[in-house]
Design a protein around this motif. Structure first.
Motif, PDB file in Angstrom:
ATOM      1  N   ASP A  31      12.260  16.512  67.769  1.00  0.00           N
ATOM      2  CA  ASP A  31      13.133  17.355  68.596  1.00  0.00           C
ATOM      3  C   ASP A  31      12.368  18.536  69.159  1.00  0.00           C
ATOM      4  OD1 ASP A  31      15.332  15.767  68.292  1.00  0.00           O
ATOM      5  OD2 ASP A  31      16.212  16.931  66.659  1.00  0.00           O
ATOM      6  N   GLU A  32      11.504  19.130  68.329  1.00  0.00           N
ATOM      7  CA  GLU A  32      10.690  20.249  68.800  1.00  0.00           C
ATOM      8  C   GLU A  32       9.724  19.797  69.884  1.00  0.00           C
ATOM      9  OE1 GLU A  32       9.140  23.957  69.347  1.00  0.00           O
ATOM     10  OE2 GLU A  32      10.965  23.362  68.267  1.00  0.00           O
ATOM     11  N   TYR A  33       9.119  18.626  69.687  1.00  0.00           N
ATOM     12  CA  TYR A  33       8.220  18.086  70.708  1.00  0.00           C
ATOM     13  C   TYR A  33       8.971  17.831  72.014  1.00  0.00           C
ATOM     14  CZ  TYR A  33       5.900  14.450  73.389  1.00  0.00           C
ATOM     15  OH  TYR A  33       5.386  13.712  74.413  1.00  0.00           O
ATOM     16  N   ARG A  34      10.177  17.271  71.914  1.00  0.00           N
ATOM     17  CA  ARG A  34      10.944  16.970  73.118  1.00  0.00           C
ATOM     18  C   ARG A  34      11.361  18.248  73.839  1.00  0.00           C
ATOM     19  NH1 ARG A  34      15.570  12.818  72.127  1.00  0.00           N
ATOM     20  NH2 ARG A  34      16.264  14.493  70.744  1.00  0.00           N
ATOM     21  N   ARG A  35      11.709  19.297  73.072  1.00  0.00           N
ATOM     22  CA  ARG A  35      12.043  20.571  73.710  1.00  0.00           C
ATOM     23  C   ARG A  35      10.846  21.136  74.454  1.00  0.00           C
ATOM     24  NH1 ARG A  35      15.222  21.390  69.037  1.00  0.00           N
ATOM     25  NH2 ARG A  35      13.485  22.411  67.965  1.00  0.00           N
ATOM     26  N   ARG A  36       9.647  21.037  73.822  1.00  0.00           N
ATOM     27  CA  ARG A  36       8.449  21.528  74.501  1.00  0.00           C
ATOM     28  C   ARG A  36       8.141  20.685  75.722  1.00  0.00           C
ATOM     29  NH1 ARG A  36       6.256  21.604  69.255  1.00  0.00           N
ATOM     30  NH2 ARG A  36       4.949  19.827  69.817  1.00  0.00           N
ATOM     31  N   ALA A  37       8.307  19.361  75.589  1.00  0.00           N
ATOM     32  CA  ALA A  37       8.016  18.472  76.716  1.00  0.00           C
ATOM     33  C   ALA A  37       8.956  18.724  77.877  1.00  0.00           C
ATOM     34  CB  ALA A  37       8.102  17.014  76.270  1.00  0.00           C
ATOM     35  N   ASP A  38      10.183  19.125  77.574  1.00  0.00           N
ATOM     36  CA  ASP A  38      11.161  19.365  78.622  1.00  0.00           C
ATOM     37  C   ASP A  38      10.928  20.687  79.338  1.00  0.00           C
ATOM     38  OD1 ASP A  38      12.401  16.978  78.224  1.00  0.00           O
ATOM     39  OD2 ASP A  38      13.987  17.758  76.947  1.00  0.00           O
TER      40      ASP A  38
ATOM     41  N   ASP B 297      12.527  34.069  86.160  1.00  0.00           N
ATOM     42  CA  ASP B 297      13.847  33.440  86.204  1.00  0.00           C
ATOM     43  C   ASP B 297      14.045  32.278  85.248  1.00  0.00           C
ATOM     44  OD1 ASP B 297      14.317  35.206  88.240  1.00  0.00           O
ATOM     45  OD2 ASP B 297      13.991  33.765  89.854  1.00  0.00           O
ATOM     46  N   SER B 298      12.972  31.770  84.617  1.00  0.00           N
ATOM     47  CA  SER B 298      13.109  30.523  83.850  1.00  0.00           C
ATOM     48  C   SER B 298      12.199  30.534  82.626  1.00  0.00           C
ATOM     49  CB  SER B 298      12.763  29.330  84.757  1.00  0.00           C
ATOM     50  OG  SER B 298      12.693  28.131  84.014  1.00  0.00           O
ATOM     51  N   PRO B 299      12.594  29.825  81.547  1.00  0.00           N
ATOM     52  CA  PRO B 299      11.730  29.704  80.365  1.00  0.00           C
ATOM     53  C   PRO B 299      10.675  28.621  80.497  1.00  0.00           C
ATOM     54  CG  PRO B 299      13.800  28.567  79.962  1.00  0.00           C
ATOM     55  CD  PRO B 299      13.923  29.213  81.325  1.00  0.00           C
ATOM     56  N   ILE B 300      10.611  27.965  81.649  1.00  0.00           N
ATOM     57  CA  ILE B 300       9.665  26.865  81.842  1.00  0.00           C
ATOM     58  C   ILE B 300       8.239  27.411  81.798  1.00  0.00           C
ATOM     59  CG2 ILE B 300       8.881  25.064  83.424  1.00  0.00           C
ATOM     60  CD1 ILE B 300      11.727  24.965  84.526  1.00  0.00           C
TER      61      ILE B 300
ATOM     62  N   ARG C 185       8.567   8.961  90.561  1.00  0.00           N
ATOM     63  CA  ARG C 185       9.888   8.540  90.992  1.00  0.00           C
ATOM     64  C   ARG C 185      10.795   8.325  89.770  1.00  0.00           C
ATOM     65  NH1 ARG C 185      11.735   7.258  95.687  1.00  0.00           N
ATOM     66  NH2 ARG C 185       9.652   7.170  96.636  1.00  0.00           N
ATOM     67  N   GLY C 186      11.978   8.892  89.821  1.00  0.00           N
ATOM     68  CA  GLY C 186      12.926   8.753  88.727  1.00  0.00           C
ATOM     69  C   GLY C 186      12.791   9.807  87.649  1.00  0.00           C
ATOM     70  N   ASP C 187      11.844  10.737  87.784  1.00  0.00           N
ATOM     71  CA  ASP C 187      11.692  11.812  86.800  1.00  0.00           C
ATOM     72  C   ASP C 187      12.761  12.863  87.080  1.00  0.00           C
ATOM     73  OD1 ASP C 187      10.966  13.759  85.028  1.00  0.00           O
ATOM     74  OD2 ASP C 187       8.842  13.800  85.575  1.00  0.00           O
ATOM     75  N   ALA C 188      13.850  12.794  86.315  1.00  0.00           N
ATOM     76  CA  ALA C 188      15.005  13.658  86.560  1.00  0.00           C
ATOM     77  C   ALA C 188      15.081  14.822  85.587  1.00  0.00           C
ATOM     78  CB  ALA C 188      16.290  12.829  86.488  1.00  0.00           C
ATOM     79  N   ARG C 189      13.966  15.171  84.943  1.00  0.00           N
ATOM     80  CA  ARG C 189      13.999  16.290  83.998  1.00  0.00           C
ATOM     81  C   ARG C 189      14.385  17.584  84.717  1.00  0.00           C
ATOM     82  NH1 ARG C 189       8.221  16.253  81.502  1.00  0.00           N
ATOM     83  NH2 ARG C 189       7.764  15.391  83.563  1.00  0.00           N
ATOM     84  N   PRO C 190      15.295  18.357  84.130  1.00  0.00           N
ATOM     85  CA  PRO C 190      15.704  19.616  84.777  1.00  0.00           C
ATOM     86  C   PRO C 190      14.528  20.548  85.060  1.00  0.00           C
ATOM     87  CG  PRO C 190      17.216  19.063  83.005  1.00  0.00           C
ATOM     88  CD  PRO C 190      16.075  18.086  82.912  1.00  0.00           C
ATOM     89  N   ALA C 191      13.533  20.584  84.163  1.00  0.00           N
ATOM     90  CA  ALA C 191      12.396  21.478  84.374  1.00  0.00           C
ATOM     91  C   ALA C 191      11.612  21.085  85.620  1.00  0.00           C
ATOM     92  CB  ALA C 191      11.485  21.471  83.151  1.00  0.00           C
ATOM     93  N   VAL C 192      11.449  19.785  85.849  1.00  0.00           N
ATOM     94  CA  VAL C 192      10.736  19.328  87.041  1.00  0.00           C
ATOM     95  C   VAL C 192      11.514  19.704  88.297  1.00  0.00           C
ATOM     96  CG1 VAL C 192       9.882  17.295  88.275  1.00  0.00           C
ATOM     97  CG2 VAL C 192       9.574  17.473  85.805  1.00  0.00           C
ATOM     98  N   ARG C 193      12.837  19.517  88.270  1.00  0.00           N
ATOM     99  CA  ARG C 193      13.660  19.873  89.427  1.00  0.00           C
ATOM    100  C   ARG C 193      13.567  21.366  89.711  1.00  0.00           C
ATOM    101  NH1 ARG C 193      17.571  16.462  86.967  1.00  0.00           N
ATOM    102  NH2 ARG C 193      18.809  18.303  86.404  1.00  0.00           N
TER     103      ARG C 193
END
Length: 325
Positions: A101-108, A134-137, A301-309
């Motif tokens: 879960d921690e890895y996925r949060r970092r990846a996101d 404006d963002s934690p990314i 294509r198809g990468d719908a991660r909010p951070a990427v958007r």
């Protein structure tokens, strides 16, 4: 009189059962809950299913693992051994879940962005400055020319890239539309950098006259990356001359210094030339419909991660006033 062969050590060896880790975890829950029904509720199973698991484990072990005790059950010595290992398995699974879960949060929220130098110092730097507020990314940035950047996004070693493409050489940079998405943000005009003492520079200052590249055929040419060199050769070929490329540098400050000496000229993009220009140099528009490059964003294509958007939105915002549309 014949006698039967004596048993060897290998014949007397008893094979250890191959345990299902899930059944060991079940034994641990029975031990902690004190009954089959309570263990079933904790695991989300029915009591008959738990009883069936225990019977299977007892068959595999060849001994009893539970004893009745009042309205519940208790584990035998053999059952306690298995329950102890079931607890260890459950703890490791829980730890694995937390770490993943921690890895996925970092990846996101951690992205790798690639861009060429001229776009890094303008569009990207502006976007990342706003994103940091404006963002934690968390965005890591590296410089890369378009062919390398496209390959990195395709291979998954980068999440996003800003690239440029020359309309004069569309065959030079191929984007696989099945794997990648290209978001065209606008055009970056190409300009000719020359000494202010050149006659063409004086005409531009006085009349705003664009220059023709063939006028500078006798000059020495300064080219940038291999991609930019290919574009220079293509533009020169349409003007019926072959440029004498004497320097290949991809740093605008160095290009300025080289143009300031001798009979040197160079094609530079408007983004690359946004730094202050010395008085002894002039940037002139080029009389050529292909004197521009399109700038855009490459993603998978198809990468719908909010951070990427979010990152792409900030890049579009930063590019808006810097490009022609």
């Amino acid at each position: 009189m014949s006698t039967a062969p004596s048993a060897t050590a290998d014949d007397r060896r008893v094979e250890c059962p191959s345990f299902d880790p899930n059944l060991l975890v079940t034994m641990w829950h029975i031990e902690t809950q004190g009954s089959l029904s309570a263990a079933a509720r904790a695991l989300g199973w029915s009591q008959p299913a738990i009883s069936q698991q225990v019977r299977k484990l007892e068959r595999d072990c060849g001994c009893a693992l539970l004893e009745r005790e009042g309205r519940g059950v208790k584990l035998t010595a053999a059952g306690m051994i298995l329950a102890k290992h079931g607890e260890l398995i459950a703890l490791r699974l829980a730890q694995a879940g937390k770490e993943f879960d921690e890895y996925r949060r970092r990846a996101d929220t951690t992205l790798r962005l690639l861009a060429p130098p001229s776009i890094c110092s303008t569009i990207v730097s502006k976007a990342l400055a706003k994103l940091s507020v404006d963002s934690p990314i968390d965005v890591s940035l590296a410089q890369a020319e378009p062919p390398e950047a496209i390959e990195a996004v395709t291979q998954g070693t980068a999440d996003c890239a800003m690239i440029f493409r020359y309309d004069s050489i569309p065959q030079y940079l191929v984007i696989n539309d099945d794997e990648l998405a290209f978001d065209d943000l606008g055009d970056d005009p190409l300009l000719l950098l020359m000494k202010s003492s050149f006659a063409s520079a004086k005409r531009f200052r006085e009349h705003g006259t664009p220059v023709r590249l063939r006028t500078f055929a006798p000059c020495n040419w300064i080219a940038g990356c291999p991609f930019c060199q290919t574009n220079l050769l293509s533009m020169a070929a349409r003007e019926d001359f072959k440029p004498n490329i004497t320097y290949c540098v991809d740093d605008y400050a160095t290009t300025q210094n080289l143009v300031a000496i001798g009979e040197n000229v160079s094609i530079v993009s408007r983004l690359a030339s946004m730094a202050p220009l010395p008085a002894n140099l002039t940037l002139c528009p080029i009389d050529d419909p292909y004197a521009r490059r399109s700038v855009g964003i490459i993603t998978r294509r198809g990468d719908a991660r909010p951070a990427v958007r979010t990152l792409c939105d900030e890049l579009r915002w930063a590019a808006g006033p810097l490009l022609e549309h």
